[in-house]
Design an enzyme around this catalytic site. Structure first.
Site, PDB file in Angstrom:
ATOM      1  N   TYR A 170      43.729 -60.870 -26.308  1.00  0.00           N
ATOM      2  CA  TYR A 170      42.714 -61.251 -25.324  1.00  0.00           C
ATOM      3  C   TYR A 170      43.262 -62.335 -24.394  1.00  0.00           C
ATOM      4  O   TYR A 170      43.130 -62.235 -23.169  1.00  0.00           O
ATOM      5  CB  TYR A 170      41.449 -61.724 -26.053  1.00  0.00           C
ATOM      6  CG  TYR A 170      40.366 -62.229 -25.138  1.00  0.00           C
ATOM      7  CD1 TYR A 170      39.651 -61.344 -24.331  1.00  0.00           C
ATOM      8  CD2 TYR A 170      40.061 -63.582 -25.063  1.00  0.00           C
ATOM      9  CE1 TYR A 170      38.656 -61.805 -23.477  1.00  0.00           C
ATOM     10  CE2 TYR A 170      39.067 -64.046 -24.221  1.00  0.00           C
ATOM     11  CZ  TYR A 170      38.375 -63.164 -23.431  1.00  0.00           C
ATOM     12  OH  TYR A 170      37.391 -63.617 -22.586  1.00  0.00           O
TER      13      TYR A 170
ATOM     14  N   GLU B  47      29.800 -63.206 -24.038  1.00  0.00           N
ATOM     15  CA  GLU B  47      29.653 -64.654 -24.102  1.00  0.00           C
ATOM     16  C   GLU B  47      28.272 -65.044 -24.628  1.00  0.00           C
ATOM     17  O   GLU B  47      28.143 -65.982 -25.417  1.00  0.00           O
ATOM     18  CB  GLU B  47      29.902 -65.306 -22.734  1.00  0.00           C
ATOM     19  CG  GLU B  47      31.322 -65.191 -22.231  1.00  0.00           C
ATOM     20  CD  GLU B  47      32.360 -65.954 -23.044  1.00  0.00           C
ATOM     21  OE1 GLU B  47      31.994 -66.824 -23.877  1.00  0.00           O
ATOM     22  OE2 GLU B  47      33.552 -65.686 -22.845  1.00  0.00           O
TER      23      GLU B  47
ATOM     24  N   TRP C 147      34.729 -67.107 -31.215  1.00  0.00           N
ATOM     25  CA  TRP C 147      35.130 -66.038 -30.308  1.00  0.00           C
ATOM     26  C   TRP C 147      35.820 -64.923 -31.080  1.00  0.00           C
ATOM     27  O   TRP C 147      35.699 -63.753 -30.740  1.00  0.00           O
ATOM     28  CB  TRP C 147      36.017 -66.582 -29.192  1.00  0.00           C
ATOM     29  CG  TRP C 147      36.296 -65.543 -28.172  1.00  0.00           C
ATOM     30  CD1 TRP C 147      37.502 -64.997 -27.859  1.00  0.00           C
ATOM     31  CD2 TRP C 147      35.335 -64.865 -27.347  1.00  0.00           C
ATOM     32  NE1 TRP C 147      37.354 -64.031 -26.889  1.00  0.00           N
ATOM     33  CE2 TRP C 147      36.029 -63.928 -26.556  1.00  0.00           C
ATOM     34  CE3 TRP C 147      33.944 -64.953 -27.202  1.00  0.00           C
ATOM     35  CZ2 TRP C 147      35.403 -63.094 -25.638  1.00  0.00           C
ATOM     36  CZ3 TRP C 147      33.321 -64.118 -26.278  1.00  0.00           C
ATOM     37  CH2 TRP C 147      34.039 -63.213 -25.520  1.00  0.00           C
TER      38      TRP C 147
END
Length: 190
Positions: A21, A43, A51
């Protein structure tokens, strides 16, 4: 003889999913409305979680949320929400799932007023990423006055789970802000 600075990677990326990512997506400008909406939804789902948890569930969430198609999500009724809450592959938080539906409706309000989500978001930075010029990870703020303003404006449009910290993370994700540290090998390419 000139010394060369060894290029490294931002310190938050450790797991293989985070590495991918970081290297391929985070901080690179995004202008496609569908991808912007997906990143915003991810998000929002991340609030209070790591995350890495989101990255691990990303593909399952794409499948469960119809590839984050705002048109389809805007049509979700209570039976679909209840079905999603039974899916162990996603973040099973009723408020977050309901927020996805609210955000799909807000997405269409943005389109009515600004033409695209891209136009709405990128006008805040005159279409150009803000270069954070961060020396180290600890220099990266959790939020900024601009993120606070965008959060406030998005809430007025009906978006949910869009507090300033979430919005700043979103801005970083879509490249509105380049917060790669200066010695990160991706800094110049973001």
């Amino acid at each position: 003889m000139t010394s060369q600075i060894k290029k490294t990677r931002c310190g938050w990326a450790n797991h293989p999913l985070e590495l991918q990512y970081h290297d391929e997506e985070w901080g690179r400008p995004v202008h496609d409305d569908r991808e912007l909406f997906e990143r915003l939804m991810l998000e929002c789902m991340q609030a209070g979680l790591s995350w890495l948890t989101i990255l691990k569930k990303r593909e399952a969430m794409r499948a469960a949320f119809d590839s984050f198609d705002p048109q389809k999500i805007a049509g979700y009724k209570e039976d679909k929400i209840n079905s999603l809450l039974q899916n162990p592959g996603i973040i099973r938080n009723r408020l977050k799932v309901q927020a996805a539906v609210a955000n799909a409706h807000a997405y269409f309000r943005v389109k009515e007023q600004y033409g695209t989500l891209d136009a709405f978001l990128w006008r805040y930075v005159d279409g150009q990423p803000i270069m954070g010029n961060r020396q180290k990870l600890s220099d990266v703020p959790a939020s900024t006055p601009l993120a606070e303003q965008i959060s406030k404006d998005m809430k007025k449009l009906g978006f949910k789970f869009v507090g300033p910290t979430i919005i700043y993370a979103f801005m970083q994700s879509i490249g509105m802000v380049n917060d790669h540290v200066l010695d990160c090998f991706t800094w110049e390419n973001s």
